[in-house]
Enzyme design. Structure first.
Site, mmCIF file in Angstrom:
data_model
loop_
_atom_site.group_PDB
_atom_site.id
_atom_site.type_symbol
_atom_site.label_atom_id
_atom_site.label_comp_id
_atom_site.label_asym_id
_atom_site.label_seq_id
_atom_site.Cartn_x
_atom_site.Cartn_y
_atom_site.Cartn_z
ATOM 1 N N ASN A 114 0.797 -1.233 0.000
ATOM 2 C CA ASN A 114 0.000 0.000 0.000
ATOM 3 C C ASN A 114 0.830 1.283 0.000
ATOM 4 O O ASN A 114 0.385 2.300 -0.530
ATOM 5 C CB ASN A 114 -1.030 -0.013 1.135
ATOM 6 N N GLY A 187 2.485 -6.217 7.023
ATOM 7 C CA GLY A 187 1.375 -6.817 6.289
ATOM 8 C C GLY A 187 0.226 -7.165 7.205
ATOM 9 O O GLY A 187 0.062 -6.572 8.279
ATOM 10 N N SER A 188 -0.537 -8.144 6.779
ATOM 11 C CA SER A 188 -1.760 -8.481 7.511
ATOM 12 C C SER A 188 -1.451 -9.335 8.751
ATOM 13 O O SER A 188 -0.407 -9.990 8.835
ATOM 14 C CB SER A 188 -2.689 -9.256 6.589
ATOM 15 N N GLU A 209 4.787 -5.560 11.728
ATOM 16 C CA GLU A 209 4.017 -4.310 11.582
ATOM 17 C C GLU A 209 2.691 -4.693 10.938
ATOM 18 O O GLU A 209 2.632 -4.902 9.722
ATOM 19 C CB GLU A 209 4.787 -3.320 10.686
ATOM 20 N N CYS A 243 -2.522 1.814 6.513
ATOM 21 C CA CYS A 243 -2.668 0.996 7.724
ATOM 22 C C CYS A 243 -3.119 1.831 8.925
ATOM 23 O O CYS A 243 -3.792 1.316 9.812
ATOM 24 C CB CYS A 243 -1.371 0.278 8.033
ATOM 25 N N GLU A 331 -10.806 -5.170 9.124
ATOM 26 C CA GLU A 331 -10.148 -3.914 8.744
ATOM 27 C C GLU A 331 -10.636 -3.531 7.348
ATOM 28 O O GLU A 331 -10.626 -4.355 6.437
ATOM 29 C CB GLU A 331 -8.633 -4.145 8.725
HETATM 30 P P1 NAD Z 1 -0.216 -9.303 3.200
HETATM 31 O O1 NAD Z 1 -0.077 -9.847 4.567
HETATM 32 O O2 NAD Z 1 -1.156 -9.968 2.273
HETATM 33 O O3 NAD Z 1 1.206 -9.332 2.448
HETATM 34 C C1 NAD Z 1 2.389 -8.833 3.034
HETATM 35 C C2 NAD Z 1 3.593 -9.597 2.502
HETATM 36 O O4 NAD Z 1 3.464 -10.973 2.846
HETATM 37 C C3 NAD Z 1 3.750 -9.538 0.981
HETATM 38 O O5 NAD Z 1 5.111 -9.276 0.699
HETATM 39 C C4 NAD Z 1 3.334 -10.913 0.516
HETATM 40 O O6 NAD Z 1 4.061 -11.358 -0.597
HETATM 41 C C5 NAD Z 1 3.605 -11.814 1.704
HETATM 42 N N1 NAD Z 1 2.655 -12.907 1.820
HETATM 43 C C6 NAD Z 1 1.321 -12.887 1.532
HETATM 44 N N2 NAD Z 1 0.750 -14.075 1.813
HETATM 45 C C7 NAD Z 1 1.730 -14.869 2.291
HETATM 46 C C8 NAD Z 1 1.782 -16.231 2.752
HETATM 47 N N3 NAD Z 1 0.697 -16.984 2.770
HETATM 48 N N4 NAD Z 1 2.958 -16.712 3.168
HETATM 49 C C9 NAD Z 1 4.070 -15.939 3.160
HETATM 50 N N5 NAD Z 1 4.080 -14.668 2.718
HETATM 51 C C10 NAD Z 1 2.947 -14.133 2.293
HETATM 52 O O7 NAD Z 1 -0.548 -7.764 3.388
HETATM 53 P P2 NAD Z 1 -0.850 -6.648 2.294
HETATM 54 O O8 NAD Z 1 -2.115 -6.958 1.593
HETATM 55 O O9 NAD Z 1 0.365 -6.391 1.455
HETATM 56 O O10 NAD Z 1 -1.062 -5.362 3.231
HETATM 57 C C11 NAD Z 1 -2.264 -5.088 3.864
HETATM 58 C C12 NAD Z 1 -2.191 -5.326 5.359
HETATM 59 O O11 NAD Z 1 -0.983 -4.847 5.877
HETATM 60 C C13 NAD Z 1 -3.280 -4.579 6.122
HETATM 61 O O12 NAD Z 1 -3.740 -5.397 7.172
HETATM 62 C C14 NAD Z 1 -2.557 -3.378 6.696
HETATM 63 O O13 NAD Z 1 -3.130 -2.828 7.844
HETATM 64 C C15 NAD Z 1 -1.230 -3.963 6.981
HETATM 65 N N6 NAD Z 1 -0.221 -2.925 6.967
HETATM 66 C C16 NAD Z 1 0.404 -2.609 8.118
HETATM 67 C C17 NAD Z 1 1.346 -1.595 8.127
HETATM 68 C C18 NAD Z 1 2.084 -1.208 9.363
HETATM 69 O O14 NAD Z 1 3.033 -0.449 9.231
HETATM 70 N N7 NAD Z 1 1.734 -1.663 10.537
HETATM 71 C C19 NAD Z 1 1.623 -0.901 6.954
HETATM 72 C C20 NAD Z 1 0.943 -1.256 5.806
HETATM 73 C C21 NAD Z 1 0.029 -2.264 5.807
#
Ligand code: NAD
Length: 453
Positions: A114, A187-188, A209, A243, A331
């Protein structure tokens, strides 16, 4: 070169001690800064192709953020790396005590899509500043930004020091099998748990994070005009795919109608139309469909229109929302803002205390008792009083979640610390030692020890 070879070369390279040299770190940070400045247009084009983010937003929320990070570390690296002397306690006399920050080794940074530059490069920069070797795995969902980061970094940095590994779930799963010295994941919560489990296998420390539902409370004592303006900006920036965006609003019922009108006014004023420069697209069809389903048409106060072809969702206000509605179960991560009314400020705090700890929380009020109660009672990653999101922009404060919204934090000194080990050294003199420490023990020695300790 295969990824296992790169990991292995990074581990070997780290042992050469070169990354501990401050000049070495500064040289590569300066190089990265030059590459970013020289390629700003390419970086902006890539993100525009991924989700239509404007040059203005890319500069303010991504490029300038990353450049500020680099400049912070270049300016402060000498002070951050310097061993810190601390007082030596009586039991350790005659001696001197000091804390030596040292790099951890070879670290893995996994980014989210994002804010693809900020969320990948900012932790990576902290890792390099702290003297580590680093593998960065940006998010494959923002494919063009992943590719441009890989190209610019892999063409300009030795892979045994810094390498961008492109890929999605399979590649991340592969990376998670290696023994890193730290994993920094953004990520999530769902994937955060996968990362945490894999890290536990190797006893690898993590920073996670994550996300969550971040509330914004609007009290009857708020400066409503300012609150509406700032909330609309923070919620619809990046089309709500932030986020720390306010996920939902809790508004005092006595100002509720008036406040909704103000929100509507600012949405119109900011011109978030489908063809506008300042409004971002939804990242992909999957998220578009998920978001459209969250719009309960009976509760639309403003907006609600969408265009699948162009992945556009109009800024949408939902009124008369309750805690059981679908939109309150996950979320949102998109341009939908549910509004819930409350009758008593203290009751709303009690309700929030029952929920998972969010990444951010915001309060709009001029009432000092409310400010005090918000800060003292609620637990959340970080937040603002009378603003949203902007707490991230002060590198003197740590950024990270708590509970379900994450583990650990970064930015500025905190980023340096996240990628450092604090090594304690006690240096003793070879004289002046009290003999009472050594056997054979006696009651007399014990009574002296009691007095000393
Ligand atoms: P995501 O968890 O889908 O992906 C994050 C990373 O994990 C990516 O690089 C992806 O390739 C990898 N990934 C995805 N599925 C995986 C799996 N099954 N096994 C191993 N790796 C995997 O998250 P997203 O869609 O990129 O981001 C959205 C989420 O991230 C939201 O919940 C948001 O709140 C959170 N977020 C948090 C912050 C923060 O700073 N705290 C910042 C941005 C986004």
């Amino acid at each position: 070169m295969k990824i296992q070879e790169i990991v292995s070369h990074q581990k070997t390279f780290f042992k050469t001690q070169q990354t501990k040299n401050i000049k070495f770190r500064k040289m590569y940070l300066e190089k990265l800064r030059d590459i970013i400045i020289k390629n700003e247009n390419l970086l902006c084009e890539a993100i525009y192709r991924d989700f239509g983010k404007s040059k203005f937003d890319t500069f303010t929320t991504e490029i300038s953020f990353v450049l500020n990070d680099i400049n912070y570390y270049l300016k402060n690296l000498n002070a951050l790396t310097k061993p810190k002397k601390v007082t030596t306690n009586l039991a350790n006399q005659i001696g001197s005590s000091s804390i030596h920050p040292e790099p951890l080794g070879c670290v893995l940074v996994i980014g989210a899509w994002n804010y693809p530059y900020q969320l990948s490069l900012s932790p990576m920069i902290a890792a390099l500043a702290a003297g580590n070797c680093c593998i960065l795995k940006p998010s494959e969902i923002a494919e063009n930004t992943m590719k441009i980061m890989a190209k610019l970094i892999n063409e300009n940095f030795p892979p045994e020091y810094l390498y961008v590994y492109e890929g999605g779930i399979d590649e991340t799963t592969e990376l998670l099998r290696f023994k890193f010295d730290k994993i920094f994941f953004t990520g999530s919560t769902k994937v955060g748990k996968i990362v945490y489990r894999a890290a536990a296998e190797n006893l690898t420390p993590v920073v996670l994070e994550l996300g969550g539902k971040s509330p914004a409370i609007v009290s009857k004592d708020a400066d409503l005009e300012t609150a509406a303006k700032r909330i609309v900006w923070g919620k619809f920036l990046n089309a709500g795919q932030t986020c720390v965006a306010p996920d939902y609003l809790l508004v005092d019922e006595s100002v509720h109608e008036q406040f909704l009108e103000m929100l509507r006014k600012y949405i119109n004023e900011f011109k978030y139309t489908p063809d506008s420069e300042q409004y971002t697209k939804i990242i992909n069809r999957k998220n578009f469909n998920r978001l459209v389903k969250l719009i309960n048409r009976e509760k639309i106060y403003f907006g609600g229109n969408s265009d699948e072809e162009n992945l556009y969702i109009e800024p949408t206000l939902l009124n008369n929302v309750n805690w059981e509605d679908d939109v309150m179960q996950e979320e949102i991560f998109g341009p939908i803002l549910p509004v819930i009314c409350f009758s008593h400020f203290n009751l709303v705090l009690n309700t929030l205390l029952e929920l998972e700890k969010p990444l951010a929380a915001y309060l709009f009020t001029r009432n000092s008792e409310e400010k005090q109660a918000f800060t003292a009672k609620l637990s959340f990653g970080g937040g603002c009083i009378n603003d949203v999101i902007m707490h991230l922009g002060n590198e003197r404060m740590p950024f990270g979640g708590v509970g379900a919204s994450g583990i650990g934090n970064y930015h500025g000194k905190f980023g340096f610390d996240a990628f450092s080990h604090q090594k304690s050294i006690l240096e003793k003199a070879n004289w002046g030692e009290p003999s009472i420490k050594y056997p054979p023990y006696s009651e007399k020695k014990l009574s002296w020890i009691r007095k000393l300790l």
